[in-house]
Design an enzyme around this catalytic site. Sequence first.
Site, mmCIF file in Angstrom:
data_model
loop_
_atom_site.group_PDB
_atom_site.id
_atom_site.type_symbol
_atom_site.label_atom_id
_atom_site.label_comp_id
_atom_site.label_asym_id
_atom_site.label_seq_id
_atom_site.Cartn_x
_atom_site.Cartn_y
_atom_site.Cartn_z
ATOM 1 N N ASN A 9 0.768 -1.171 -0.407
ATOM 2 C CA ASN A 9 0.025 -0.162 0.079
ATOM 3 C C ASN A 9 1.070 0.802 0.288
ATOM 4 O O ASN A 9 1.488 1.685 0.985
ATOM 5 C CB ASN A 9 -1.012 -0.571 1.843
ATOM 6 C CG ASN A 9 -1.824 1.420 1.165
ATOM 7 O OD1 ASN A 9 -1.835 2.202 0.659
ATOM 8 N ND2 ASN A 9 -1.942 1.251 2.480
ATOM 9 N N TRP A 10 0.821 2.190 -0.950
ATOM 10 C CA TRP A 10 1.726 2.745 -1.186
ATOM 11 C C TRP A 10 1.725 3.916 -0.434
ATOM 12 O O TRP A 10 2.400 5.533 -0.456
ATOM 13 C CB TRP A 10 2.274 3.714 -2.831
ATOM 14 C CG TRP A 10 3.057 2.037 -3.695
ATOM 15 C CD1 TRP A 10 3.587 0.772 -2.782
ATOM 16 C CD2 TRP A 10 3.610 2.468 -4.773
ATOM 17 N NE1 TRP A 10 4.309 0.405 -3.609
ATOM 18 C CE2 TRP A 10 4.532 1.293 -4.742
ATOM 19 C CE3 TRP A 10 3.824 3.037 -5.751
ATOM 20 C CZ2 TRP A 10 5.293 1.286 -6.113
ATOM 21 C CZ3 TRP A 10 4.536 2.720 -6.930
ATOM 22 C CH2 TRP A 10 5.228 1.420 -7.480
ATOM 23 N N LYS A 11 0.413 4.350 -0.212
ATOM 24 C CA LYS A 11 -0.429 5.230 0.166
ATOM 25 C C LYS A 11 -0.554 6.872 -0.559
ATOM 26 O O LYS A 11 -0.676 6.376 -2.027
ATOM 27 C CB LYS A 11 -0.485 5.235 1.317
ATOM 28 C CG LYS A 11 -0.471 4.045 2.194
ATOM 29 C CD LYS A 11 -0.349 4.469 4.288
ATOM 30 C CE LYS A 11 -0.268 4.144 4.747
ATOM 31 N NZ LYS A 11 -0.470 3.596 5.864
ATOM 32 N N HIS A 97 -9.093 0.739 4.329
ATOM 33 C CA HIS A 97 -8.745 1.245 5.202
ATOM 34 C C HIS A 97 -8.611 2.418 5.978
ATOM 35 O O HIS A 97 -9.576 3.285 6.364
ATOM 36 C CB HIS A 97 -7.246 1.838 4.334
ATOM 37 C CG HIS A 97 -6.103 1.856 4.656
ATOM 38 N ND1 HIS A 97 -5.521 2.885 6.038
ATOM 39 C CD2 HIS A 97 -4.428 0.837 4.815
ATOM 40 C CE1 HIS A 97 -4.549 2.394 5.778
ATOM 41 N NE2 HIS A 97 -3.696 1.468 5.592
ATOM 42 N N GLU A 99 -7.810 4.501 7.771
ATOM 43 C CA GLU A 99 -6.873 6.005 6.751
ATOM 44 C C GLU A 99 -8.114 6.654 6.698
ATOM 45 O O GLU A 99 -8.770 7.791 6.310
ATOM 46 C CB GLU A 99 -5.418 6.048 6.438
ATOM 47 C CG GLU A 99 -4.414 6.090 7.782
ATOM 48 C CD GLU A 99 -2.918 5.761 6.709
ATOM 49 O OE1 GLU A 99 -3.226 5.592 5.347
ATOM 50 O OE2 GLU A 99 -1.857 4.806 6.951
ATOM 51 N N GLU A 177 -5.693 -4.916 10.287
ATOM 52 C CA GLU A 177 -5.119 -4.058 10.800
ATOM 53 C C GLU A 177 -4.972 -3.110 11.770
ATOM 54 O O GLU A 177 -6.265 -2.623 12.102
ATOM 55 C CB GLU A 177 -5.129 -2.815 9.405
ATOM 56 C CG GLU A 177 -4.956 -3.364 7.945
ATOM 57 C CD GLU A 177 -3.850 -2.633 7.420
ATOM 58 O OE1 GLU A 177 -2.693 -2.459 7.121
ATOM 59 O OE2 GLU A 177 -3.871 -1.161 7.463
ATOM 60 N N GLY A 183 1.952 2.577 10.481
ATOM 61 C CA GLY A 183 2.959 3.375 10.754
ATOM 62 C C GLY A 183 3.659 3.264 11.822
ATOM 63 O O GLY A 183 3.927 4.851 11.951
ATOM 64 N N SER A 223 2.737 -2.015 10.068
ATOM 65 C CA SER A 223 4.883 -2.172 10.993
ATOM 66 C C SER A 223 5.047 -2.751 10.667
ATOM 67 O O SER A 223 5.910 -3.531 11.021
ATOM 68 C CB SER A 223 4.667 -1.602 12.508
ATOM 69 O OG SER A 223 3.793 -0.249 12.059
ATOM 70 N N GLY A 244 2.559 -0.804 4.655
ATOM 71 C CA GLY A 244 2.723 -0.114 4.190
ATOM 72 C C GLY A 244 4.243 0.694 3.838
ATOM 73 O O GLY A 244 4.629 0.657 2.437
ATOM 74 N N GLY A 245 4.506 1.333 5.149
ATOM 75 C CA GLY A 245 5.908 2.094 4.732
ATOM 76 C C GLY A 245 7.016 1.267 4.050
ATOM 77 O O GLY A 245 7.670 1.812 3.040
HETATM 78 P P1 PGA Z 1 2.584 0.507 7.477
HETATM 79 O O1 PGA Z 1 0.999 0.413 7.173
HETATM 80 O O2 PGA Z 1 3.262 -0.545 6.920
HETATM 81 O O3 PGA Z 1 3.368 1.510 7.101
HETATM 82 O O4 PGA Z 1 2.329 0.332 9.132
HETATM 83 C C1 PGA Z 1 0.191 -0.406 6.535
HETATM 84 C C2 PGA Z 1 -1.289 -0.777 6.110
HETATM 85 O O5 PGA Z 1 -1.835 0.615 6.620
HETATM 86 O O6 PGA Z 1 -1.773 -0.735 5.189
#
Ligand code: PGA
Length: 260
Positions: A9-11, A97, A99, A177, A183, A223, A244-245
């Site tokens: 997930n590049w967001k 998600h 977010e 999640e 994050g 994470s 994500g990151g």
């Molecule tokens: P993260 O994000 O790996 O940066 O914690 C995961 C996600 O939001 O899907």
Amino acid sequence: MRRTVIAANWKMNTTPLEGVSLIQNIFEKLGILKKNIDVVLCPPMTHLSQLGNILHERPEIQLGSQNVHWEESGAFTGEVSANMLKECNCKWVIVGHSERRQLFGETDEKVNKRLLKALEHGLKPIVCIGETLEQRESNETFHVLTNQLEWVFKDVLTNEDDMQFVNNATDIVIAYEPVWAIGTGVTATKEQAEEVHLFIRKFITDRFGKSFADNIAIIYGGSVNEKNATELLSMPNVDGALVGGASLNASQFKNIVNAV
Ligand code: PGA
């Protein structure tokens, strides 16, 4: 046997040009993939068309969107339709998600509508659920997840005459999640993840039976990195990761894929 899914997930990161160079970097690093694994890249929407073309060269790596709308088309400024995504070579879509839920007013009802539209079009939905830290600390985790799961599966498999739809339903991937792990650098322990994944599998088994539940991939996100991936993925009910990151770094992402 259910498949393993590693989704990136590049967001809202990378410009389209940076996205091209990241994907080329990922191509170089990832050798031949194991058979039973789906690697899915979910870049921002501005990248989908171009990256979709590039991915024709490497069909074993698949493209996903970070959202889809529940209507076919119309006056929905800022949204994206399933047909638009399919024309860009998208096979997957992330819905719900945290977010989106926390920052953009996404409700359980909208998550369900997006999921149903994705299934109708043969897009594989990665549906995110998870509790906040406050909910975990007040022992509400399983209550919160039950409520989210009720909504996720609302109207799924109600029309068993529609075999295409029934077949597509096994494409649903649940991403657990925990909001406190996204994050933050704080990951759920492998025991915490397994406990919740088992709970989710039991919910699906009670609702739809064992053979359906055994086919559903339940992946963990929050994470995930090259250091913790191996132990998280070693758990019997952890069928992959939503990253994500760490997915923005080609060699870290490769190490996570290779941890499967
Ligand atoms: P993260 O994000 O790996 O940066 O914690 C995961 C996600 O939001 O899907």
